[in-house]
Design an enzyme around this catalytic site. Sequence first.
Site, PDB file in Angstrom:
ATOM      1  N   GLU A  86      80.771  80.075  51.719  1.00 35.27           N
ATOM      2  CA  GLU A  86      80.843  78.799  51.006  1.00 35.27           C
ATOM      3  C   GLU A  86      79.733  77.844  51.454  1.00 35.27           C
ATOM      4  O   GLU A  86      79.897  76.630  51.445  1.00 35.27           O
ATOM      5  CB  GLU A  86      82.226  78.164  51.182  1.00 35.27           C
ATOM      6  CG  GLU A  86      83.332  78.985  50.535  1.00 35.27           C
ATOM      7  CD  GLU A  86      84.546  78.181  50.122  1.00 35.27           C
ATOM      8  OE1 GLU A  86      84.484  76.941  50.096  1.00 35.27           O
ATOM      9  OE2 GLU A  86      85.570  78.814  49.796  1.00 35.27           O
ATOM     10  N   HIS A 143      83.938  75.388  47.848  1.00 31.55           N
ATOM     11  CA  HIS A 143      82.545  75.046  47.592  1.00 31.55           C
ATOM     12  C   HIS A 143      81.862  76.104  46.740  1.00 31.55           C
ATOM     13  O   HIS A 143      82.011  77.301  46.989  1.00 31.55           O
ATOM     14  CB  HIS A 143      81.789  74.900  48.922  1.00 31.55           C
ATOM     15  CG  HIS A 143      82.357  73.846  49.822  1.00 31.55           C
ATOM     16  ND1 HIS A 143      83.539  74.035  50.512  1.00 31.55           N
ATOM     17  CD2 HIS A 143      81.918  72.602  50.133  1.00 31.55           C
ATOM     18  CE1 HIS A 143      83.803  72.939  51.206  1.00 31.55           C
ATOM     19  NE2 HIS A 143      82.839  72.062  51.000  1.00 31.55           N
ATOM     20  N   LYS A 170      89.588  68.921  48.321  1.00 26.68           N
ATOM     21  CA  LYS A 170      88.130  68.740  48.275  1.00 26.68           C
ATOM     22  C   LYS A 170      87.454  69.865  47.497  1.00 26.68           C
ATOM     23  O   LYS A 170      87.718  71.038  47.746  1.00 26.68           O
ATOM     24  CB  LYS A 170      87.562  68.696  49.696  1.00 26.68           C
ATOM     25  CG  LYS A 170      86.054  68.520  49.747  1.00 26.68           C
ATOM     26  CD  LYS A 170      85.543  68.574  51.180  1.00 26.68           C
ATOM     27  CE  LYS A 170      84.021  68.408  51.179  1.00 26.68           C
ATOM     28  NZ  LYS A 170      83.363  69.385  52.036  1.00 26.68           N
TER      29      LYS A 170
END
Length: 253
Positions: A86, A143, A170
């Site tokens: 990530e 991510h 997130k």
Amino acid sequence: MKTVEIKGIKIGEGIPKICIPLTGKTREEIIKEAETVKNMEPDFVEWRADCYEEGKNSENSLEMLKTIHCVLDKIPLLFTFRTDKEGGSQSITCEDYVNLLENAAKTGFVDLIDVEAFFDTDRTESLMKRLKECGVYVAASNHHFDRTPSIEEMVKRMETMDRFGADILKLAVMPKSDEDLMSLLTATVMMKRRTEKPVITMSMGKTGVLSRLCGEASGSAVTFAAGIKASAPGQIPAERMRRTLQLLHESFT
């Protein structure tokens, strides 16, 4: 939205909070960086343990963590080991990743721990539960350094993080067009309406800079700013970020 309050800092309320990452490779670099960042007065600091050359060594990482905690004093600290899958600096086995995060949580030196929600989905929920039992908050993360998923996929991923029991959700993506930036912002607004938990989103690189600034409007509760060195493409220097966020806040009030 319910806020997450850490040492008097309320994440999910008012101006997006500024987090500055520490990305030094050696003990000496990290200490110098922490001392410099402390003087920048961020809302909280992230230690990117994967950037540390001995980051996978749990014993050395925990000793480094103690030193950072002492330098930062009362500034809230986020512990992150970003895996290479990530966008991080090092690879790590699932077993070592879980052990490192659990040992960090037990030290009492961190306030918030980043857990990559999709690193091993069979273990994510139980890992988050154990970390929270140690008295820390958990930020689930995901991510994408090569693309921006569809709006539907981004929302679905954040909803999964929510179900896993994270305190903060997130998501970071890489845009290839202005439309990708708009997709990320749309997904953020949609997720803000679907959860009571603070959401952190960002579109990286130059194309995505706007996403780091407009969180008070879109619903992103934290923005990451560069201290000595940026930890991801598109991060704005911390002082410039603070001035811009304040100007935008004044226009909302």
